[in-house]
Design an enzyme around this catalytic site. Structure first.
Site, short mmCIF file in Angstrom:
data_model
loop_
_atom_site.label_atom_id
_atom_site.label_comp_id
_atom_site.label_asym_id
_atom_site.label_seq_id
_atom_site.Cartn_x
_atom_site.Cartn_y
_atom_site.Cartn_z
N GLN A 41 -18.42 1.76 8.61
CA GLN A 41 -18.79 3.17 8.73
C GLN A 41 -20.22 3.37 9.23
O GLN A 41 -20.58 4.47 9.65
CB GLN A 41 -18.62 3.88 7.38
N GLY A 53 -11.57 -4.06 11.33
CA GLY A 53 -12.46 -4.25 10.20
C GLY A 53 -11.80 -4.93 9.02
O GLY A 53 -12.42 -5.74 8.32
N CYS A 55 -1.44 8.70 -2.69
CA CYS A 55 -0.17 9.34 -3.03
C CYS A 55 0.92 8.29 -2.95
O CYS A 55 1.21 7.75 -1.88
CB CYS A 55 0.11 10.48 -2.06
N THR A 90 -4.50 -15.84 21.49
CA THR A 90 -5.06 -15.31 22.73
C THR A 90 -5.68 -13.94 22.48
O THR A 90 -5.05 -13.05 21.93
CB THR A 90 -3.97 -15.20 23.81
#
Length: 388
Positions: free
Chosen positions: A177, A70, A327, A235
């Site tokens: 999603q 994605g 984080c 490829t």
């Protein structure tokens, strides 16, 4: 008990996809660009997968370009349009985009492109009138995420895309999603570009696709042998793509029963947690991904009760969930998505996400709700006990 509730991050590869990949590795391992029998067997597997993925969104098979996932599909959509212009133009995105859109757009902005980031309401929804106001004479692309991965909110994509089309701007949506969880029909949906990913629909990691409406031109990101109609050289990973195709076909077949089941489980979890003190649902409760539950902590207390800490505590209890805040160097930073929705920096560090899938049961939901309540109660008691 071991309960996985992070299906928006990745899904386990389904056995049917693995079996298809094994067949491709042993029988269809040729280069699909080669003209001999070995190559043509691979090419047949590749094109079968292209048809299967296309059917998931009701698209012509020739409109599907395979990518590594994605993120690459999103990047191809953004840069594929932008690189057609020798001078910077104007882009519109939402303020709650996935980083696969937000980062490429930020890079373009640094080179002189003008960017409008549409605001969202407290539920994370874009108002169509804001898009109308934002469009300019030099707006070349609008990109709005379809289903937000952190808060679950679904955008009014059909209306937003129609506004862009009426104005003459191209429209892209990150539907990673949404694909396989809600019906997608690009014959009815007025989008020009649409991104999907294999590993969100029980296919293997490492494959994705960009739908490109007929007549829309893109500049490729990768130069080379001209595979994928010249838009994605290299490829093709035939076995991985073949697994993607099977996963897409099965998701399409099962959506009619699986989506209502997930919605019922989603609502069951929301209902069981709605009275927990300080636990606030995030996103739009009803215009929402069918498998998605998310919260933040109204009384988050610095680093002692943030999203990352909750993820660790739930993991110790055998339950896999995720946090929205990032984080970095051991320091938790606020979620940009929650900040865009108007939450304070303190609360924006406390977002959590629980996403459901094919293996999730009612018993999983009930156990998770009980454990989360216990973890939150212990977390609140610890600071008080330390003061005694």
């Amino acid at each position: 008990m071991q309960i996985y509730l992070d299906y928006s991050a990745t899904t386990p590869t389904r056995p049917e996809a693995i079996a298809t990949m094994q067949q491709a590795f042993t029988e269809q391992w040729g280069n699909p660009s080669s003209l001999h029998a070995w190559g043509q067997r691979a090419a047949t597997a590749l094109e079968r997968a292209r048809v299967q993925v296309a059917r998931l969104i009701n698209a012509p098979s020739e409109s599907i370009v395979f990518t590594s996932g994605g993120t690459e599909a999103d990047n191809l959509a953004i840069f594929g349009i932008a690189r057609q212009y020798t001078t910077p133009q104007h882009l519109v995105i939402s303020s709650v985009e996935h980083s696969a859109i937000a980062e490429p757009v930020r890079w373009l902005e640094q080179t002189g492109w003008q960017v409008t980031r549409l605001p969202v309401d407290r539920q994370g929804r874009v108002h169509p009138l804001d898009l109308k106001t934002a469009l300019q004479a030099n707006t070349v692309l609008v990109s709005i995420i379809y289903g937000q991965s952190e808060i679950g909110t679904i955008q009014p994509i059909s209306e937003l895309a129609a506004i862009a089309r009426d104005y003459g701007a191209l429209f892209h949506t990150d539907a990673v999603q949404v694909a396989g969880r809600l019906p997608l029909d690009v014959q009815q949906l007025p989008v020009d570009l649409l991104s999907i990913s294999s590993h969100k629909i029980y296919g293997p990691q490492g494959a994705g696709a960009l739908y490109i409406r007929s007549g829309v031109e893109l500049v490729p990101l990768i130069g080379g042998g001209g595979q994928e109609a010249g838009l994605r050289s290299g490829t093709q990973a035939v076995a991985t793509i073949a697994g993607f195709g099977v996963a897409a076909e099965l998701a399409n077949q099962e959506m009619g029963t699986e989506t209502p089941r997930l919605k019922a489980l989603r609502d069951r979890l929301f209902d069981q947690l709605e009275d927990v003190p300080g636990l606030l649902p995030t996103g739009d409760r009803w215009n929402r991904l069918p498998h998605h539950v998310s919260f933040c902590l109204q009384d988050a207390d610095g680093d002692s009760l943030n999203g990352k800490a909750l993820v660790r505590q739930m993991n110790l209890a055998g339950i896999g969930i995720s946090a929205g805040a990032a984080c970095r160097s051991g320091k938790v930073t606020p979620s940009p998505v929650l900040q865009a929705m108007g939450y304070s920096d303190r609360v924006a560090k406390s977002g959590i996400r629980l996403t459901l899938g094919r293996d999730t049961t009612e018993a999983d939901i009930d156990w998770t709700a009980m454990v989360l309540k216990q973890v939150l109660e212990r977390s609140r008691l610890q600071p008080a006990l330390s003061r005694l």
